[in-house]
Design a protein around this motif. Structure first.
Motif, PDB file in Angstrom:
ATOM      1  N   UNK A  58      20.898 102.481-115.689  1.00 13.64           N
ATOM      2  CA  UNK A  58      21.669 103.720-115.594  1.00 13.64           C
ATOM      3  C   UNK A  58      22.249 104.104-116.957  1.00 13.64           C
ATOM      4  N   UNK A  59      22.647 103.111-117.729  1.00 19.12           N
ATOM      5  CA  UNK A  59      23.243 103.382-119.034  1.00 19.12           C
ATOM      6  C   UNK A  59      22.252 104.086-119.958  1.00 19.12           C
ATOM      7  N   UNK A  60      20.954 103.784-119.806  1.00 20.33           N
ATOM      8  CA  UNK A  60      19.937 104.410-120.650  1.00 20.33           C
ATOM      9  C   UNK A  60      19.941 105.926-120.492  1.00 20.33           C
ATOM     10  N   UNK A  87      26.928 103.828-108.964  1.00 13.66           N
ATOM     11  CA  UNK A  87      27.916 104.077-107.925  1.00 13.66           C
ATOM     12  C   UNK A  87      27.893 102.936-106.913  1.00 13.66           C
ATOM     13  N   UNK A  88      29.059 102.421-106.602  1.00 13.15           N
ATOM     14  CA  UNK A  88      29.168 101.351-105.606  1.00 13.15           C
ATOM     15  C   UNK A  88      28.990 101.915-104.206  1.00 13.15           C
ATOM     16  N   UNK A  89      28.557 101.069-103.310  1.00 13.49           N
ATOM     17  CA  UNK A  89      28.331 101.473-101.916  1.00 13.49           C
ATOM     18  C   UNK A  89      29.648 101.824-101.235  1.00 13.49           C
ATOM     19  N   UNK A  90      29.617 102.859-100.402  1.00 14.31           N
ATOM     20  CA  UNK A  90      30.799 103.301 -99.652  1.00 14.31           C
ATOM     21  C   UNK A  90      30.488 103.256 -98.161  1.00 14.31           C
ATOM     22  N   UNK A  91      31.517 103.142 -97.324  1.00 14.97           N
ATOM     23  CA  UNK A  91      31.292 103.064 -95.867  1.00 14.97           C
ATOM     24  C   UNK A  91      31.007 104.408 -95.211  1.00 14.97           C
ATOM     25  N   UNK A 106      23.006 105.936 -93.738  1.00 14.31           N
ATOM     26  CA  UNK A 106      22.133 106.076 -94.906  1.00 14.31           C
ATOM     27  C   UNK A 106      22.059 104.799 -95.730  1.00 14.31           C
ATOM     28  N   UNK A 107      23.019 103.889 -95.552  1.00 10.27           N
ATOM     29  CA  UNK A 107      22.972 102.608 -96.267  1.00 10.27           C
ATOM     30  C   UNK A 107      21.747 101.788 -95.883  1.00 10.27           C
ATOM     31  N   UNK A 136      21.269 101.606-104.237  1.00 13.10           N
ATOM     32  CA  UNK A 136      22.551 102.055-103.690  1.00 13.10           C
ATOM     33  C   UNK A 136      23.007 103.362-104.339  1.00 13.10           C
ATOM     34  N   UNK A 137      22.853 103.475-105.652  1.00  9.26           N
ATOM     35  CA  UNK A 137      23.291 104.695-106.340  1.00  9.26           C
ATOM     36  C   UNK A 137      22.561 105.923-105.803  1.00  9.26           C
ATOM     37  N   UNK A 138      21.260 105.801-105.561  1.00 11.60           N
ATOM     38  CA  UNK A 138      20.501 106.921-105.004  1.00 11.60           C
ATOM     39  C   UNK A 138      21.018 107.295-103.616  1.00 11.60           C
ATOM     40  N   UNK A 139      21.357 106.287-102.826  1.00  9.78           N
ATOM     41  CA  UNK A 139      21.918 106.525-101.490  1.00  9.78           C
ATOM     42  C   UNK A 139      23.257 107.255-101.612  1.00  9.78           C
ATOM     43  N   UNK A 140      24.099 106.786-102.527  1.00 11.33           N
ATOM     44  CA  UNK A 140      25.415 107.394-102.677  1.00 11.33           C
ATOM     45  C   UNK A 140      25.332 108.822-103.221  1.00 11.33           C
TER      46      UNK A 140
END
Length: 587
Positions: free
Chosen positions: A283-285, A291-295, A300-301, A318-322
């Motif tokens: 992601x830094x590139x 993004x951390x996973x959220x409830x 979608x998780x 996870x980031x794509x999901x979030x």
């Protein structure tokens, strides 16, 4: 002084050749100045057409109240819906800069053809002075095809400019730099300031020229303004920061939804660390946040649960999901903005039609009815300056929020304004009709001996509502969208206006039809003196109230995206550290 590695931007922006850039060489307010000045001229061009369009359709093309109003709102609706396509092309293929440049050429082509259509006598029906437009000769198929063909070519062009120009402006500030991040907080206020500055010129000077000098010059000047705006934008190219296209956001989101559906029977582990995620370096590139996973939207998780197959339509990080969650979470807020967008559509349709029935004379000067839209602009400009310079600093002391109040709170204040506006509009219209009855002007539709300025309160309040709702809406959808979907997020705000205009057409046609049933005359007629717009506006007041209740319910369940809500706190901490560091250096 030699520049160090920290001088490079850290948000993934590059030059047009895709090379990393130095913060001191590109971006910031210097680059934004070209974008903001562009918007002044472009808004002059767009509102130079839209503000007085209902008058042209009525007086020159001889269309009735409902038909002319619906033609305006259908066109404006299209104007605000096409940015979805423009955002897709920018994010998936061409990037924001080149999408904008190509769309500008299409935009200019439509404006030029439109100017031609109002200039040549063969492209419009003969002049008719009969106050009953139904008895005037209608425009031919060819005349309508040229005029509306030009309008919709213009609309297609703006689809590529609208979602990308504001995003290009916001891209000039690096979220990883505390100082630039603070500048970004004020960008959208001044962005709206530039929009309405151009609108003010259109609603005053241009509509006067159209009504009193000629439509050829009245449309020719906006076309010239558009040419100037494009030249200004291109002249700033060497100062801009650019983002590379990251792929279709629709495909990106579809993969998450499909993967979750295909694994609907799979259980989501309690430990988010067991979900699939890429390394931080990946992601830094690209200058992106991980993004951390959220409830929230937990279903979608499932797309990030490791079950064996690792294809992009079976397993997503996870980031794509979030990011998908972030776009979906905004949809209820988007829906809550449809009704107030319908109210905005009345400014250039029924509000202007009301103005044509009133006394517009001030000495030898006759006020164009569409020019009252200038008071929306003035009110909005004043409110934005007061809000940005005074209200935010005062509220910040109480809330400790760098914005003063949250974006949703600011939107909620705007929604309350819309309720008040339609109540006042209904009472004003009831008074206008009563005066028409007193003077026997109901049947003949004659001019009512009331100054046009009785409509002023509803125009002024509409500007105040825009200062809260429209500015916050644009910033909210940009701010809450994932970094790779900013253009799509910005298009949410334009989609709101588009659907609001289509909803206006639907409501106007439906109410007009239903109110004529069982032998009734109807609420909306070509003769406004015999109409009941007061009932129609009262209906809008009720609709706005119900929509406000819906908005309150929606925001109770809305969760701001994690990195933005966190970044606001981090920003405050970073600024405090910088302030203390500067004080220690001085001492």
């Amino acid at each position: 002084m030699e520049e160090g590695p920290d001088d490079y931007t850290q948000d993934g922006t590059v030059d047009l050749k895709g090379k990393p850039i130095r913060r001191s060489k590109r971006g910031g307010w210097r680059a934004c100045s070209f974008v903001v000045v562009y918007e002044v001229f472009e808004r002059m061009a767009y509102y130079g057409i839209s503000s007085n369009l209902v008058v042209y359709l009525t007086k020159k093309l001889h269309q009735g109240t409902v038909k002319s109003s619906n033609n305006v709102t259908n066109w404006v609706g299209t104007i605000w819906m096409t940015p979805i396509l423009g955002a897709y092309v920018a994010d998936a293929h061409l990037g924001r800069y080149w999408t904008f440049v190509i769309a500008s050429v299409i935009y200019l082509s439509g404006m030029s053809l439109l100017t031609l259509s109002v200039s040549l006598p063969a492209l419009r029906p003969p002049l008719c002075k009969n106050p009953k437009v139904e008895k005037c000769k209608k425009a031919s198929t060819l005349q309508l095809a040229v005029f509306f063909g030009a309008l919709y070519t213009l609309a297609f062009g703006t689809g590529g400019t609208k979602p990308n120009i504001s995003t290009i402006g916001a891209d000039q500030f690096d979220d990883f730099d505390p100082k630039e991040k603070t500048h970004k907080l004020s960008f959208f206020n001044w962005w709206m300031f530039s929009i309405f500055f151009g609108t003010l010129f259109a609603n005053t000077i241009l509509v006067y020229i159209q009504d009193n000098v000629g439509w050829a010059l009245g449309y020719g000047l906006p076309t010239l303004g558009l040419v100037i705006s494009i030249i200004i934008f291109l002249s700033g190219t060497r100062f801009y920061r650019h983002r590379l296209p990251t792929g279709s956001p629709f495909t990106w989101m579809a993969k998450v939804i499909v993967a979750a559906l295909r694994k609907c029977r799979v259980s989501v582990p309690n430990d988010p660390k067991q979900l699939h995620e890429l390394d931080l370096e990946e992601y830094a590139k690209g200058g992106k946040f991980r993004i951390d996973s959220t409830p929230t939207l937990r279903f979608l998780n499932k797309a990030a649960v490791k079950t064996g197959p690792t294809g992009p339509w079976m397993l997503c990080p996870v980031t794509q999901v979030e990011e998908t969650k972030q776009m979906l979470r905004m949809i209820p807020i988007l829906i809550a903005t449809f009704v107030p967008s319908t109210m905005v559509a009345q400014i250039n349709t029924l509000f202007v039609k009301q103005g044509t029935t009133l006394d517009r004379q001030i000495g030898s000067f006759k006020i164009p009815p569409a020019s009252l839209g200038g008071f929306v602009t003035l009110s909005m400009l004043v409110c934005v300056v007061i809000y940005d310079r005074f209200f935010v600093s005062i509220a910040r002391r109480w809330t400790k929020n760098p914005r003063g109040i949250t974006l949703l709170q600011r939107m909620g204040i705007g929604l309350v304004f819309h309720i008040i506006i339609m109540i006042i509009a209904s009472l004003t219209e009831r008074y206008r009709i009563s005066v028409a009855r007193e003077h026997g002007l109901v049947e003949n539709g004659g001019q009512i001996p009331l100054t046009i300025f009785i409509l002023l309160p509803q125009f002024l309040l509409m500007g105040m509502a825009d200062a809260f709702l429209e500015v916050a809406k644009l910033e909210f959808f940009y701010d809450q969208a994932p970094e790779s979907m900013k253009s799509l997020g910005t298009s949410y705000s334009t989609t709101s206006l588009g659907i609001g205009n289509f909803l206006s057409s639907f409501l106007l046609s439906t109410v007009s039809h239903i109110s004529k049933k069982h032998g009734h005359r109807g609420w909306i007629l070509d003769n406004l003196n015999a109409s009941h717009l007061d009932y129609y506006y009262a209906f809008f007041a009720i609709l706005n109230f119900l929509n406000f209740i819906f908005f309150l319910v929606v925001i109770r369940f809305y969760v701001y995206k994690a990195e933005v809500s966190d970044s606001m706190e981090v920003l405050a901490e970073e600024l405090e550290v910088m302030r203390l560091r500067e004080q220690s250096q001085v001492s």
